[in-house]
Write a protein that holds these residues in place. Sequence first.
Motif, PDB file in Angstrom:
ATOM      1  N   ARG A  91      20.204   9.468 -22.223  1.00 27.22           N
ATOM      2  CA  ARG A  91      18.828   9.793 -22.609  1.00 27.22           C
ATOM      3  C   ARG A  91      17.812   9.373 -21.549  1.00 27.22           C
ATOM      4  N   ASN A 172      10.861   4.665 -34.513  1.00 24.41           N
ATOM      5  CA  ASN A 172      10.472   5.453 -33.348  1.00 24.41           C
ATOM      6  C   ASN A 172      10.406   6.920 -33.771  1.00 24.41           C
ATOM      7  N   GLY A 190      22.078   6.620 -18.149  1.00 25.98           N
ATOM      8  CA  GLY A 190      22.097   5.646 -19.231  1.00 25.98           C
ATOM      9  C   GLY A 190      20.931   5.815 -20.186  1.00 25.98           C
ATOM     10  N   ASP A 191      20.753   4.825 -21.058  1.00 28.04           N
ATOM     11  CA  ASP A 191      19.809   4.902 -22.166  1.00 28.04           C
ATOM     12  C   ASP A 191      18.616   3.974 -21.919  1.00 28.04           C
ATOM     13  N   HIS A 192      17.437   4.561 -21.774  1.00 24.75           N
ATOM     14  CA  HIS A 192      16.234   3.759 -21.533  1.00 24.75           C
ATOM     15  C   HIS A 192      15.868   2.873 -22.716  1.00 24.75           C
ATOM     16  N   GLU A 193      16.343   3.230 -23.919  1.00 22.32           N
ATOM     17  CA  GLU A 193      16.001   2.420 -25.083  1.00 22.32           C
ATOM     18  C   GLU A 193      16.768   1.101 -25.085  1.00 22.32           C
ATOM     19  N   ARG A 194      17.793   0.992 -24.260  1.00 26.35           N
ATOM     20  CA  ARG A 194      18.546  -0.262 -24.137  1.00 26.35           C
ATOM     21  C   ARG A 194      18.169  -1.029 -22.872  1.00 26.35           C
ATOM     22  N   THR A 195      17.446  -0.369 -21.965  1.00 24.16           N
ATOM     23  CA  THR A 195      17.131  -1.001 -20.680  1.00 24.16           C
ATOM     24  C   THR A 195      15.619  -1.072 -20.459  1.00 24.16           C
ATOM     25  N   THR A 196      14.999   0.073 -20.210  1.00 26.00           N
ATOM     26  CA  THR A 196      13.586   0.112 -19.839  1.00 26.00           C
ATOM     27  C   THR A 196      12.679  -0.368 -20.964  1.00 26.00           C
ATOM     28  N   PRO A 198      13.220  -2.383 -23.682  1.00 26.06           N
ATOM     29  CA  PRO A 198      13.223  -3.833 -23.931  1.00 26.06           C
ATOM     30  C   PRO A 198      12.535  -4.619 -22.814  1.00 26.06           C
ATOM     31  N   ARG A 199      12.693  -4.182 -21.564  1.00 22.31           N
ATOM     32  CA  ARG A 199      12.054  -4.877 -20.446  1.00 22.31           C
ATOM     33  C   ARG A 199      10.525  -4.772 -20.558  1.00 22.31           C
TER      34      ARG A 199
END
Length: 239
Positions: A91, A172, A190-196, A198-199
């Motif tokens: 995503r 969401n 990859g998935d921005h909801e697990r990386t971007t 949260p950051r």
Amino acid sequence: MHTYPTQAVILAGGQGSRLRPYTDDRPKPMVEIPGTGTPIIGHQLSWLAAEGVTDAVVSCGHLAEVLQEWLESAVLPLRVTTVVEKEPLGRGGGLKYAAQRLPDPERPWYATNGDIWTRFSLREMAAFHGERDATATLALARPRIPWGAVETDAFGHITDFIESPPSPYLINAGVYVFSPAFTGMLPDQGDHERTTFPRLARGRRLAGYPLPHGAYWRAIDTAKDLTEAARELGAQGGG
């Protein structure tokens, strides 16, 4: 003075397996809301254009050619570009890939999932985003619980039954406002909801915009959602 986005990405690559047989021969955003004669993405493009968007990038995947053919033949209210991932990017990667085709990388942009049918003021959401100096803002919905709920007192007596009450939690809603810098923060794969996300949340740069009271919102995931959307459309007297 707010500068409202005029460009958007629609993520339209999902397989829509829970909408079969409707999605056997078309991607999920090409499924028609019964009684309207228009696919979900047609409603989305009309809404975006009404909110001041002049350019949209549609990220295609499953049965992309069906969606592309419709976009080429339809009379559209804004300019549309399509992109197709050569390999699954996830995503976040898919969002980044599509965003690279936006006409102005130095301006903010909207994004929406291809299975969301909604109506609310994107300009008000963009103003909310700007006032909080956010890098990304998510629209937040409070969906109705699909079951009847039971209320009890402290002793355990049932006091009431409530049919399909609103959820106590916000979710969401699949509609976003992004600042220009957000694109570079997305993963290539990859998935921005697990990386971007949260950051950004840890840095207080991620905002949540509750949908206004009474705003229409529905995710079209199942055949029941199609039926409900058609019923609600009839109750509203139009789209």
